[in-house]
Design an enzyme around this catalytic site. Structure first.
Site, short mmCIF file in Angstrom:
data_model
loop_
_atom_site.label_atom_id
_atom_site.label_comp_id
_atom_site.label_asym_id
_atom_site.label_seq_id
_atom_site.Cartn_x
_atom_site.Cartn_y
_atom_site.Cartn_z
N HIS A 1 43.33 -26.41 13.67
CA HIS A 1 43.42 -27.79 14.17
C HIS A 1 44.32 -27.86 15.40
O HIS A 1 43.94 -28.40 16.44
CB HIS A 1 43.96 -28.69 13.06
N GLU A 2 45.53 -27.32 15.27
CA GLU A 2 46.48 -27.40 16.38
C GLU A 2 46.08 -26.51 17.54
O GLU A 2 46.25 -26.88 18.71
CB GLU A 2 47.89 -27.05 15.89
N HIS B 1 43.51 -28.38 19.63
CA HIS B 1 44.12 -29.39 20.52
C HIS B 1 44.63 -28.73 21.80
O HIS B 1 44.34 -29.19 22.91
CB HIS B 1 45.29 -30.08 19.83
#
Length: 214
Positions: free
Chosen positions: A24-25, A28
């Protein structure tokens, strides 16, 4: 006597959360880097090394305590990837794309876990259980993060879509955690889990298993 089932639950949960928040990170930061913002890359966050993304309290301690306390709701978080939207050519479009990248990455991880489950269907019970948890946790992370409440990704998507100045978002950010707590304790997060997360995860899990297992 230590309950082996509880140990497996804890291990599977930690693995699922770590995998979920890492992708997820990373997503980003990768999306931001691709559209002109190198902040995450300069901070060393464009990596699949979970140590760069794990928050010891939010990723490990809090989920483990909730699990072993018997809570029906398990919650956690990672260290947010630093982003500077002023580096985007189109700040609103960039904010939307970067914010959506994290939930999309969780969907990709869930689908990949389902495919692995289909390939490794005859693997040990522990491997199958961990893959099932990865699917559940990643579908949850994808949907939960799209809730339009700060500091979740959905709030940034909303800010990018709504024209005009964003004073309302600054005001909303002050009460973001309070709103999330209210959603948790009023059962709204449980409703989302029951009516959105579980049905979608069930489709992937049963596809991966090649039969109906949940």
């Amino acid at each position: 006597m230590i309950d082996s089932g509880a140990i497996l639950d804890g291990v599977a949960l930690v693995i699922a959360f770590v995998v979920g928040i890492t992708f997820h990170e990373f997503a980003h930061g990768w999306a931001a880097d691709k559209i002109g913002d190198p902040t995450a890359r300069h901070a060393g966050r464009l990596t699949f090394n979970p140590l760069a993304h794990v928050d010891p309290v939010g990723t490990l301690l809090v989920p483990a305590l909730l699990l072993f306390s018997g809570s029906r709701f398990v919650f956690g978080w990672a260290k947010p990837v630093p982003i500077n939207p002023y580096n985007f050519r189109d700040r609103r479009r960039g904010l939307i794309l970067v914010s959506l990248a994290g939930p999309l990455a969780n969907v990709v991880v869930a689908v990949a876990a389902a495919l692995l489950l289909r390939v490794w269907g005859a693997a040990t019970q522990e491997v199958v259980y961990i893959l099932v948890q990865i699917i559940l946790i990643n579908i949850f992370l994808a949907i939960f993060n799209l809730i339009p409440v700060p500091p979740l990704d959905g709030s940034k998507v909303l800010a990018g879509l709504v024209p005009g100045r964003q004073e309302w978002m600054v005001q909303l950010e002050q009460y973001g955690m309070l709103i999330l707590l209210l959603l948790i304790f009023t059962g709204m997060i449980g409703w989302i889990g029951e009516h959105l997360v579980v049905p979608l995860a069930r489709l992937l899990i049963n596809f991966g298993a090649g039969t109906t297992i949940i």
